[in-house]
Design an enzyme around this catalytic site. Structure first.
Site, PDB file in Angstrom:
ATOM      1  N   ALA A  97     -34.805 -48.295  -5.814  1.00 45.68           N
ATOM      2  CA  ALA A  97     -35.173 -47.385  -4.731  1.00 45.68           C
ATOM      3  C   ALA A  97     -34.171 -47.612  -3.605  1.00 45.68           C
ATOM      4  CB  ALA A  97     -36.598 -47.643  -4.277  1.00 45.68           C
TER       5      ALA A  97
ATOM      6  N   HIS B 271     -35.710 -37.006 -24.490  1.00 44.87           N
ATOM      7  CA  HIS B 271     -35.607 -36.202 -23.272  1.00 44.87           C
ATOM      8  C   HIS B 271     -36.440 -34.930 -23.405  1.00 44.87           C
ATOM      9  CE1 HIS B 271     -33.926 -34.089 -19.879  1.00 44.87           C
ATOM     10  NE2 HIS B 271     -33.122 -35.094 -19.587  1.00 44.87           N
TER      11      HIS B 271
ATOM     12  N   GLU C 202     -26.442 -42.196 -18.478  1.00 44.38           N
ATOM     13  CA  GLU C 202     -27.192 -41.605 -19.598  1.00 44.38           C
ATOM     14  C   GLU C 202     -26.286 -41.323 -20.799  1.00 44.38           C
ATOM     15  OE1 GLU C 202     -30.832 -39.067 -19.168  1.00 44.38           O
ATOM     16  OE2 GLU C 202     -29.329 -37.513 -19.493  1.00 44.38           O
TER      17      GLU C 202
ATOM     18  N   TYR D  75     -33.185 -32.422  -4.012  1.00 42.38           N
ATOM     19  CA  TYR D  75     -31.760 -32.739  -3.969  1.00 42.38           C
ATOM     20  C   TYR D  75     -31.133 -32.396  -2.617  1.00 42.38           C
ATOM     21  CZ  TYR D  75     -31.643 -33.561  -8.998  1.00 42.38           C
ATOM     22  OH  TYR D  75     -31.843 -34.057 -10.248  1.00 42.38           O
TER      23      TYR D  75
ATOM     24  N   ARG E  33     -29.734 -35.854  -1.488  1.00 45.09           N
ATOM     25  CA  ARG E  33     -28.377 -36.108  -1.946  1.00 45.09           C
ATOM     26  C   ARG E  33     -27.305 -35.800  -0.905  1.00 45.09           C
ATOM     27  NH1 ARG E  33     -28.252 -35.153  -8.520  1.00 45.09           N
ATOM     28  NH2 ARG E  33     -29.791 -36.773  -8.909  1.00 45.09           N
TER      29      ARG E  33
HETATM   30  C1  5GW Z   1     -28.994 -40.217  -4.965  1.00 40.43           C
HETATM   31  C2  5GW Z   1     -28.301 -39.031  -5.006  1.00 40.43           C
HETATM   32  C3  5GW Z   1     -27.952 -38.502  -6.241  1.00 40.43           C
HETATM   33  C4  5GW Z   1     -28.335 -39.167  -7.388  1.00 40.43           C
HETATM   34  C5  5GW Z   1     -29.025 -40.359  -7.334  1.00 40.43           C
HETATM   35  C6  5GW Z   1     -29.343 -40.886  -6.106  1.00 40.43           C
HETATM   36  C7  5GW Z   1     -30.101 -42.112  -6.031  1.00 40.43           C
HETATM   37  C8  5GW Z   1     -30.660 -42.671  -7.178  1.00 40.43           C
HETATM   38  C9  5GW Z   1     -30.363 -42.769  -4.798  1.00 40.43           C
HETATM   39  O1  5GW Z   1     -29.911 -42.373  -3.707  1.00 40.43           O
HETATM   40  N1  5GW Z   1     -31.147 -43.876  -4.774  1.00 40.43           N
HETATM   41  C10 5GW Z   1     -31.690 -44.377  -5.913  1.00 40.43           C
HETATM   42  O2  5GW Z   1     -32.411 -45.384  -5.842  1.00 40.43           O
HETATM   43  N2  5GW Z   1     -31.414 -43.803  -7.117  1.00 40.43           N
HETATM   44  C11 5GW Z   1     -31.990 -44.422  -8.323  1.00 40.43           C
HETATM   45  O3  5GW Z   1     -31.318 -43.939  -9.479  1.00 40.43           O
HETATM   46  C12 5GW Z   1     -33.437 -44.039  -8.464  1.00 40.43           C
HETATM   47  O4  5GW Z   1     -34.162 -45.054  -9.138  1.00 40.43           O
HETATM   48  C13 5GW Z   1     -33.347 -42.807  -9.319  1.00 40.43           C
HETATM   49  O5  5GW Z   1     -34.565 -42.495  -9.958  1.00 40.43           O
HETATM   50  C14 5GW Z   1     -32.242 -43.213 -10.282  1.00 40.43           C
HETATM   51  C15 5GW Z   1     -31.514 -42.053 -10.972  1.00 40.43           C
HETATM   52  O6  5GW Z   1     -31.230 -41.035 -10.053  1.00 40.43           O
HETATM   53  P1  5GW Z   1     -31.987 -39.634 -10.152  1.00 40.43           P
HETATM   54  O7  5GW Z   1     -33.429 -39.898 -10.421  1.00 40.43           O
HETATM   55  O8  5GW Z   1     -31.708 -38.829  -8.935  1.00 40.43           O
HETATM   56  O9  5GW Z   1     -31.282 -38.990 -11.402  1.00 40.43           O
HETATM   57  P2  5GW Z   1     -31.853 -37.826 -12.335  1.00 40.43           P
HETATM   58  O10 5GW Z   1     -31.133 -38.009 -13.639  1.00 40.43           O
HETATM   59  O11 5GW Z   1     -33.344 -37.998 -12.487  1.00 40.43           O
HETATM   60  O12 5GW Z   1     -31.522 -36.529 -11.657  1.00 40.43           O
END
Ligand code: 5GW
Ligand code: MN
Length: 334
Positions: A104, A216, A284, A328, A332
């Site tokens: 996190a 998936h 992945e 997002y 992001r």
């Molecule tokens: C932030 C911006 C873009 C992509 C990932 C992040 C992000 C991911 C972050 O700012 N902080 C973070 O702790 N993560 C960790 O990476 C979380 O545990 C997150 O669940 C994991 C994967 O990123 P996700 O969930 O955004 O990716 P997808 O494949 O689910 O879209």
């Protein structure tokens, strides 16, 4: 005369006792030396655990609409195939313990962690000892969550990589290090989760296995040619074809297996960086390549990680975990 025989006899018994005692202590010494040289906690002896034949109790005919095992005979776990009590009793008897890792970092902490953990307390591996390993750059912002007995939480501070692709990919390195320094001393199994999800139903000991991968939700029904493997021959994640498309939001298994997997993925990620390439779906893609070369021993159906925006829910008899809404736009942006 009879006294002499008696003496001889008791002498024989004495010799026998000495012999048996000697053998036993030799055996015990062998056992302790094994434990020391391998540096394993007693309850985490991998070989012992690999003999758990619980998966023989699965009902592979319970779900005629979906495949319930792979070409290499690994079970694919769907609702209705397993007896939850049987799995729980056996794992409690074997003193199985589970570590859950979750990252996190940055805004993901406030956005997702509280729901993730409180819902895990309701549904994740109830009845077994669980330790949550939360990796965050903001330990002081951790939500206060009351944990049930036999459940613990450890916070490990990590740096915040500036590129989000790196936040995601560098998890492999951190997971491997945590297994090496902590997890292997306290848990048999490790499960690694994305934080942007919420438990909704039982996610129990039927999911435990030597090495566990997740189908998936968006790809489990699609033909192979539609899988989004990395197609760049310059990347270590490159694949022409494969078995399934696995989702990196959940993977797990015996700590030994998860460590091998995380190490291999991290090495490939670094090699790609040196070659100035990045795999299509980051960690992945590397995970999919690894599970193509090293077949997982158990697969979880998308009931274990479902996206509720998917219209066709016919195969989903229970949602055990769902994707949390993505924000997002706010999460992001830098
Ligand atoms: C932030 C911006 C873009 C992509 C990932 C992040 C992000 C991911 C972050 O700012 N902080 C973070 O702790 N993560 C960790 O990476 C979380 O545990 C997150 O669940 C994991 C994967 O990123 P996700 O969930 O955004 O990716 P997808 O494949 O689910 O879209
Ligand atoms: Mn995610």
């Amino acid at each position: 005369m009879s006294g002499l025989i008696h003496k001889a006899r008791s002498g024989g018994i004495f010799c026998c006792l000495v012999f048996v005692f000697g053998l036993t202590s030799l055996y015990l010494r062998y056992l302790t030396s094994f434990i020391h040289t391998h540096n394993l906690p007693v309850a985490s002896e991998g070989k012992l655990r690999q003999n758990i034949n619980l998966d023989n109790t699965l009902n592979f005919g319970a779900r005629p609409g979906v495949p319930t095992y792979t070409s290499w005979k690994a079970p694919i776990i769907w609702e209705g195939m397993f007896d939850p009590n049987l799995y729980d009793q056996r794992h409690i008897q074997l003193q199985s313990s589970v570590a859950l890792t979750v990252f996190a970092v940055g805004r993901y902490l406030d956005a997702y962690l509280k729901n993730f953990l409180t819902s895990a307390e309701q549904h994740f591996m109830l009845g077994l000892p669980v330790t949550y390993y939360v990796f965050t750059d903001l330990p002081e912002n951790l939500p206060n969550i009351e944990l049930a007995p036999q459940r613990n939480l450890k916070v490990i501070q990590v740096e915040k990589h500036s590129r989000w692709q790196d936040i995601s990919m560098m998890r492999m390195k951190t997971i491997s290090e945590a297994i090496e320094s902590e997890i292997r001393h306290s848990a048999n199994y490790v499960f690694c989760f994305d934080v942007d999800q919420e438990f909704k139903g039982r996610f129990g000991s039927e999911a435990l296995g030597d090495s566990v991968a997740l189908l998936h939700a968006h790809f489990y029904k699609l033909p192979k040619h539609r899988f989004t493997y990395d197609r760049n021959p310059k990347s270590k994640a490159f694949m022409k074809t494969g078995d399934f498309y696995y989702h990196a939001a959940i993977f797990g298994g015996l700590w030994e297996k998860v460590k091998n997997m995380a190490d291999a993925c991290y090495l490939s990620i670094i090699e790609d960086k040196l070659n100035d390439v990045e795999a299509l779906w980051h960690d992945e893609s590397h995970l999919n390549k690894y599970f193509w070369l090293h077949k997982p021993s158990k697969l979880l159906s998308p009931e274990y990680c479902w996206d509720q925006s998917i219209a066709d829910k016919r195969d989903i008899n229970i949602t055990r975990l769902i994707w949390a809404p993505k924000h997002y736009d706010t999460l992001r942006t830098p």
